[in-house]
Design an enzyme around this catalytic site. Structure first.
Site, short mmCIF file in Angstrom:
data_model
loop_
_atom_site.label_atom_id
_atom_site.label_comp_id
_atom_site.label_asym_id
_atom_site.label_seq_id
_atom_site.Cartn_x
_atom_site.Cartn_y
_atom_site.Cartn_z
N HIS A 156 0.82 -1.21 0.00
CA HIS A 156 0.00 0.00 0.00
C HIS A 156 0.86 1.27 0.00
O HIS A 156 0.35 2.36 -0.27
CB HIS A 156 -0.92 0.00 1.22
CG HIS A 156 -2.21 0.72 1.00
ND1 HIS A 156 -2.33 1.83 0.17
CD2 HIS A 156 -3.45 0.50 1.50
CE1 HIS A 156 -3.57 2.25 0.18
NE2 HIS A 156 -4.28 1.47 0.96
N THR A 263 -25.68 9.27 -2.38
CA THR A 263 -25.18 8.21 -3.25
C THR A 263 -25.33 6.85 -2.58
O THR A 263 -25.65 6.73 -1.39
CB THR A 263 -23.70 8.45 -3.57
OG1 THR A 263 -22.94 8.33 -2.36
CG2 THR A 263 -23.48 9.81 -4.20
N SER A 389 -14.69 2.00 0.00
CA SER A 389 -15.52 1.70 -1.16
C SER A 389 -14.69 1.10 -2.28
O SER A 389 -13.72 1.70 -2.73
CB SER A 389 -16.21 2.97 -1.66
OG SER A 389 -16.90 2.71 -2.87
N ASP A 399 -9.44 -11.95 -16.28
CA ASP A 399 -9.44 -13.11 -17.17
C ASP A 399 -8.05 -13.27 -17.79
O ASP A 399 -7.61 -12.47 -18.59
CB ASP A 399 -10.48 -12.91 -18.27
CG ASP A 399 -10.56 -14.09 -19.23
OD1 ASP A 399 -9.79 -15.06 -19.06
OD2 ASP A 399 -11.38 -14.02 -20.17
#
Length: 454
Positions: A156, A263, A389, A399
């Site tokens: 991070h 929101t 969030s 993929d």
């Protein structure tokens, strides 16, 4: 779960890359500077590559090629003066671990974050010097049924969620034989060209100045050390819409104080905040904080380049008394969260940057290992919560050539009060909430989470 480790190797970029020290911004070096964990599960089908060696080779070869433009991930962090970090782009490589398990995907009741799955993640030994720790660690685990999981830990201090997800998606593109869609932008001095705000616009930044709110009058170690547990809860689209309706009831959107409906994040985070307060049985006079992580890529002027590869997030605190939070409608909680969010303007971000730049030492703003509770700089723990969030972070759809994942989620969280909101994979409007709470509060939280808006 029994996991047998078969191999571990350091993968270096496929070609020679730039060598040298990359300056990190102050936003890279505050808050949690450990690793972000993400896990993906894949189920075999008729197009599945059957040989585990082939799967591993595809992943390793494409990873080495993706590290060429994303070369900082192959470097190492190191401490410099003022408890600051710099990134040594030395090409030492990322760790790739191969493992297998006798379990089958059908053995899982769910794939939600759980300590049971710790062995599916690469271990990071934070007792080692930071310059010995890989910035990226990958573990591929193959199950008896032929399915696999891919778990990733990425520092991070080097990237935030948006940058991490961008790298994962580009890696998958390379594995499928496609070119990089958005080349990474590595200049962390992108902030330096922006002028600091005028003195009249320098903000107090209480999120940096104040310690976390405590339960009662003192830091109760006995309360703080109670056992935590992880779970995942789902809200259907209809439930999310019902919560939004509740939050927005009686609100005049023509009023200058409320420019638009609340929101999905403001609504669900407000619901989480109220449920946490109820489940913890907090007194009415108890002060509380809810930490909100804000992505400011588009909030600063000019906006950061599209491929900016680093941290562009900053947290702010919404505050309330527990009694106000519970006696008033959901819209009150959402309004407190919006008030915190709307503080994050261009001038607010640059003011925070200047404040951090002027600190002789960043220790008080850093958390080297959030799983080890700290009295400094940590919002976690009763009575506080943090709600992250992932609603706009493109983690889904990874993929590598054998289809998209059947499940994606964060790693396990070992600290009280941590919540992550994720969108559903199929875009049906439902959301998932990954959470960590003290065991004694989880059942009550679940009850309130589903019953308080019926």
């Amino acid at each position: 779960m029994v996991v047998k480790f078969k191999d571990s190797s350091l993968l270096k970029p496929a070609e020679e890359t730039w060598q040298g020290c990359l300056t990190l911004s102050e936003f890279d070096q505050v808050g949690s500077i450990t690793h972000i964990s993400t896990i993906y599960f894949y189920r075999p089908d008729q197009n599945w590559v059957t040989q585990p060696e082939t799967i591993a080779n595809i992943l390793k070869d494409s990873l080495r090629r993706t590290l060429v433009p994303f070369y900082p991930l192959a470097g190492r962090l190191r401490w410099i003066e003022g408890r600051r970090l710099e990134l040594d782009c030395n090409g030492m490589g990322v760790q790739f671990i191969e493992a297998e398990s006798d379990s089958k995907l059908d053995d899982f009741d769910d794939f939600y974050p759980s300590p049971v799955y710790h062995s599916l993640f690469p271990a990071v030994d934070y007792n080692l010097p930071i310059h010995e720790l890989p910035i990226l660690l990958v573990q591929l685990t193959r199950f008896k049924c032929g399915g696999v999981c891919l778990s990733l830990k990425i520092s991070h201090a080097v990237v935030d969620g948006h940058s991490a997800s961008r790298f994962y998606l580009e890696w998958a593109r390379v594995a499928r034989g496609q070119p990089i869609a958005v080349m990474p932008f590595h200049d962390r001095n992108a902030f330096q060209a922006r002028h600091p705000p005028a003195q009249s616009l320098v903000f107090e930044h209480t999120e940096l100045n104040q310690p976390p709110i405590l339960l009662g009058q003192s830091n109760d170690i006995e309360v703080k050390n109670k056992k935590n547990t992880n779970t995942m809860l789902r809200l259907t689209r209809d439930q999310v819409e019902r919560l939004k309706q509740m939050a927005n009831e009686g609100t005049n959107f023509n009023n200058s104080d409320t420019k638009r409906p609340y929101t999905r994040y403001e609504t669900v985070a407000g619901h989480i905040w109220r449920c946490a307060s109820k489940s913890r049985n907090l007194r009415d006079e108890q002060a509380m904080q809810l930490a909100v992580w804000m992505d400011f890529r588009s909030r600063i002027k000019p906006p950061l380049p599209q491929g900016y590869f680093g941290n562009a997030t900053f947290y702010v605190n919404a505050t309330s008394l527990s009694g106000d939070l519970l006696s008033k409608p959901l819209g009150y909680a959402s309004s407190r969260i919006r008030e915190a969010i709307e503080k994050v303007t261009n001038d607010y971000v640059l003011s925070a940057l200047e404040k951090l730049k002027n600190q002789p030492d960043l220790t008080q703003f850093q958390d080297l290992h959030r799983a080890i509770e700290s009295d400094q700089g940590s919002f976690h723990g009763n009575p506080n919560v943090g709600v992250v969030s992932w609603l706009t972070v493109p983690f889904w759809g990874l993929d590598f050539g054998w289809g998209k994942e059947i499940y994606m989620g964060p790693g396990t969280h070992d600290f009280d009060g941590d919540f992550v909101i994720l969108p559903s994979a199929n875009g049906d409007g439902s959301v998932f909430v990954a959470l960590s709470l003290q065991v004694v509060h989880v059942d009550a939280f679940k009850k309130h989470f589903y019953e308080d808006f019926i």
